[in-house]
Write a protein that holds these residues in place. Structure first.
Motif, PDB file in Angstrom:
ATOM      1  N   ALA A 107       5.547   1.481 -12.322  1.00 22.83           N
ATOM      2  CA  ALA A 107       5.355   2.411 -11.128  1.00 22.83           C
ATOM      3  C   ALA A 107       4.772   1.594  -9.929  1.00 22.83           C
ATOM      4  N   GLU A 108       5.326   1.804  -8.941  1.00 20.62           N
ATOM      5  CA  GLU A 108       5.048   1.154  -7.568  1.00 20.62           C
ATOM      6  C   GLU A 108       5.026   2.387  -6.391  1.00 20.62           C
ATOM      7  N   ILE A 109       3.961   2.301  -5.708  1.00 20.90           N
ATOM      8  CA  ILE A 109       3.869   3.118  -4.385  1.00 20.90           C
ATOM      9  C   ILE A 109       3.790   2.445  -3.181  1.00 20.90           C
ATOM     10  N   THR A 110       4.309   2.800  -2.238  1.00 18.23           N
ATOM     11  CA  THR A 110       4.145   2.257  -0.817  1.00 18.23           C
ATOM     12  C   THR A 110       3.756   3.294   0.090  1.00 18.23           C
ATOM     13  N   LEU A 111       2.344   3.230   0.467  1.00 24.87           N
ATOM     14  CA  LEU A 111       1.967   4.192   1.334  1.00 24.87           C
ATOM     15  C   LEU A 111       1.835   3.845   2.843  1.00 24.87           C
ATOM     16  N   HIS A 112       2.771   4.613   3.845  1.00 26.34           N
ATOM     17  CA  HIS A 112       2.550   4.345   4.984  1.00 26.34           C
ATOM     18  C   HIS A 112       1.441   5.070   5.874  1.00 26.34           C
ATOM     19  N   LEU A 113       0.676   4.400   6.628  1.00 23.83           N
ATOM     20  CA  LEU A 113      -0.460   5.150   7.056  1.00 23.83           C
ATOM     21  C   LEU A 113       0.088   4.741   8.734  1.00 23.83           C
ATOM     22  N   LYS A 114      -0.984   5.378   9.557  1.00 27.43           N
ATOM     23  CA  LYS A 114      -0.684   5.162  11.053  1.00 27.43           C
ATOM     24  C   LYS A 114      -1.396   3.590  11.494  1.00 27.43           C
ATOM     25  N   GLY A 115      -0.467   2.756  11.371  1.00 26.79           N
ATOM     26  CA  GLY A 115      -0.855   1.288  11.695  1.00 26.79           C
ATOM     27  C   GLY A 115      -1.064   0.288  10.617  1.00 26.79           C
ATOM     28  N   LYS A 116      -0.687   1.033   9.322  1.00 24.34           N
ATOM     29  CA  LYS A 116      -0.986   0.047   8.043  1.00 24.34           C
ATOM     30  C   LYS A 116      -0.314   0.640   7.090  1.00 24.34           C
ATOM     31  N   ASP A 117       0.354  -0.286   6.139  1.00 27.38           N
ATOM     32  CA  ASP A 117       0.898   0.068   5.072  1.00 27.38           C
ATOM     33  C   ASP A 117       0.180  -0.342   3.589  1.00 27.38           C
TER      34      ASP A 117
END
Length: 108
Positions: free
Chosen positions: A55-65
């Motif tokens: 399982a893998e998750i990529t989380l996109h935040l404002k200005g950072k992943d």
């Protein structure tokens, strides 16, 4: 928040989807600047039986992943592990963002 769940060599059941969405609500509760998430669940038959589910998750935040991955014999346990890893990363990122704004000392 937009959640995209992908399956590679595994069918995403409604139970898996609801379990994952319930766990991911915890992350969005800690930090409200989450733009979207991409979750990939896969089974790799070439690995050991205990580490087959991935399982893998990529989380996109404002200005950072942020990225986290976990392997386990049980897919639900792998999902729990990856959400816990990502939760720690989000809390650490939140502390860095909040600690960046120190109060200035005034000269008297």
């Amino acid at each position: 928040m937009n959640i995209k769940i992908l399956g590679h060599h595994v069918e995403i059941t409604p139970g898996m989807r609801s379990h994952l969405e319930d766990k991911l609500k915890k992350i969005s509760g800690h930090f409200d600047q989450v733009q979207n998430m991409t979750v990939t669940l896969s089974i790799n038959n070439e690995k050991e039986k205990d580490l087959r589910n991935h399982a893998e998750i990529t989380l996109h935040l404002k200005g950072k992943d942020l990225f986290a991955e976990a392997h386990n014999g049980d897919m639900y346990h792998a999902m729990d592990l990856v959400v816990d890893k990502l939760d720690r990363q989000v809390l650490k990122h939140k502390e860095k963002v909040q600690d960046h704004h120190h109060q200035t000392l005034k000269n008297t």
